[in-house]
Scaffold this motif. Structure first.
Motif, PDB file in Angstrom:
ATOM      1  N   ARG A  17       0.837  -1.209   0.000  1.00 18.74           N
ATOM      2  CA  ARG A  17       0.000   0.000   0.000  1.00 18.74           C
ATOM      3  C   ARG A  17       0.867   1.252   0.000  1.00 18.74           C
ATOM      4  NH1 ARG A  17      -3.567  -2.353   4.551  1.00 18.74           N
ATOM      5  NH2 ARG A  17      -5.248  -3.305   3.373  1.00 18.74           N
ATOM      6  N   SER A  20       2.813   1.567  -3.528  1.00 21.35           N
ATOM      7  CA  SER A  20       2.093   1.105  -4.717  1.00 21.35           C
ATOM      8  C   SER A  20       2.515   1.850  -5.982  1.00 21.35           C
ATOM      9  CB  SER A  20       0.582   1.201  -4.516  1.00 21.35           C
ATOM     10  OG  SER A  20       0.184   2.538  -4.326  1.00 21.35           O
ATOM     11  N   ASP A  21       2.859   3.133  -5.865  1.00 23.41           N
ATOM     12  CA  ASP A  21       3.302   3.873  -7.050  1.00 23.41           C
ATOM     13  C   ASP A  21       4.606   3.305  -7.596  1.00 23.41           C
ATOM     14  OD1 ASP A  21       1.111   5.554  -6.941  1.00 23.41           O
ATOM     15  OD2 ASP A  21       2.184   7.140  -5.874  1.00 23.41           O
ATOM     16  N   GLY A  24       3.953  -0.092  -9.117  1.00 22.79           N
ATOM     17  CA  GLY A  24       3.299   0.066 -10.416  1.00 22.79           C
ATOM     18  C   GLY A  24       4.281   0.452 -11.503  1.00 22.79           C
ATOM     19  N   LYS A  54      -1.724  -3.889 -11.385  1.00 23.09           N
ATOM     20  CA  LYS A  54      -1.859  -2.523 -10.881  1.00 23.09           C
ATOM     21  C   LYS A  54      -3.240  -2.295 -10.255  1.00 23.09           C
ATOM     22  CE  LYS A  54      -0.182   0.781 -13.463  1.00 23.09           C
ATOM     23  NZ  LYS A  54       0.183   1.563 -14.671  1.00 23.09           N
ATOM     24  N   ASP A  55      -4.269  -2.881 -10.856  1.00 25.41           N
ATOM     25  CA  ASP A  55      -5.619  -2.791 -10.273  1.00 25.41           C
ATOM     26  C   ASP A  55      -5.652  -3.460  -8.901  1.00 25.41           C
ATOM     27  OD1 ASP A  55      -6.634  -1.421 -12.441  1.00 25.41           O
ATOM     28  OD2 ASP A  55      -7.610  -3.178 -13.333  1.00 25.41           O
ATOM     29  N   HIS A  58      -4.116  -1.173  -6.467  1.00 24.41           N
ATOM     30  CA  HIS A  58      -5.029  -0.051  -6.217  1.00 24.41           C
ATOM     31  C   HIS A  58      -6.150  -0.442  -5.259  1.00 24.41           C
ATOM     32  CE1 HIS A  58      -7.439   3.501  -6.983  1.00 24.41           C
ATOM     33  NE2 HIS A  58      -8.439   2.746  -7.394  1.00 24.41           N
ATOM     34  N   ASN A  59      -6.574  -1.685  -5.338  1.00 22.03           N
ATOM     35  CA  ASN A  59      -7.700  -2.143  -4.519  1.00 22.03           C
ATOM     36  C   ASN A  59      -7.289  -2.676  -3.152  1.00 22.03           C
ATOM     37  OD1 ASN A  59      -9.691  -1.480  -6.394  1.00 22.03           O
ATOM     38  ND2 ASN A  59      -9.324  -3.356  -7.524  1.00 22.03           N
ATOM     39  N   GLY A  64     -11.136   0.974  -3.727  1.00 20.02           N
ATOM     40  CA  GLY A  64     -11.328   0.851  -5.161  1.00 20.02           C
ATOM     41  C   GLY A  64     -12.452  -0.110  -5.501  1.00 20.02           C
ATOM     42  N   LYS A  69      -9.722   2.512 -12.346  1.00 16.42           N
ATOM     43  CA  LYS A  69      -8.337   2.684 -12.761  1.00 16.42           C
ATOM     44  C   LYS A  69      -7.624   3.534 -11.724  1.00 16.42           C
ATOM     45  CE  LYS A  69      -8.460   0.578 -16.681  1.00 16.42           C
ATOM     46  NZ  LYS A  69      -7.811  -0.647 -16.868  1.00 16.42           N
ATOM     47  N   PRO A  70      -6.405   3.145 -11.356  1.00 16.11           N
ATOM     48  CA  PRO A  70      -5.639   3.974 -10.433  1.00 16.11           C
ATOM     49  C   PRO A  70      -5.232   5.260 -11.100  1.00 16.11           C
ATOM     50  CG  PRO A  70      -4.333   2.108 -11.195  1.00 16.11           C
ATOM     51  CD  PRO A  70      -5.716   1.952 -11.743  1.00 16.11           C
ATOM     52  N   GLU A  72      -2.881   7.968 -12.514  1.00 19.17           N
ATOM     53  CA  GLU A  72      -1.542   7.813 -13.092  1.00 19.17           C
ATOM     54  C   GLU A  72      -0.755   9.076 -12.968  1.00 19.17           C
ATOM     55  OE1 GLU A  72      -1.183   5.712 -16.652  1.00 19.17           O
ATOM     56  OE2 GLU A  72      -2.950   4.532 -16.281  1.00 19.17           O
TER      57      GLU A  72
END
Length: 72
Positions: A17, A20-21, A24, A54-55, A58-59, A64, A69-70, A72
């Motif tokens: 978490r 995550s960026d 990704g 990536k989803d 995000h979740n 989410g 979509k996360p 960007e």
């Protein structure tokens, strides 16, 4: 023993978490390398896999919705 595994899973989820960026971005880079190595033969499959991963990231926060979509 199972409590230790649960704690480890919770820590891994928290780290995912928080980062995550970066994860990704890494997924995108790995997808590009694989796509390059396979001469683009599996581009659609690779892109789909990267987007699903990536989803999933995000979740992880539970906010989410499926298909969101996360940013960007």
């Amino acid at each position: 023993m199972f409590e230790n595994l649960k704690n480890l899973a919770d820590k891994a989820t928290d780290l995912a978490r928080e980062h995550s960026d970066a994860i990704g971005t890494g997924l995108e880079k790995v997808g590009d390398v694989i796509d390059d190595k396979t001469d683009g033969k599996f581009s659609n499959h690779i892109d789909t896999g990267v987007e699903k991963a990536k989803d999933f990231l995000h979740n992880l926060d539970g906010k989410g919705e499926a298909g969101d979509k996360p940013a960007e």
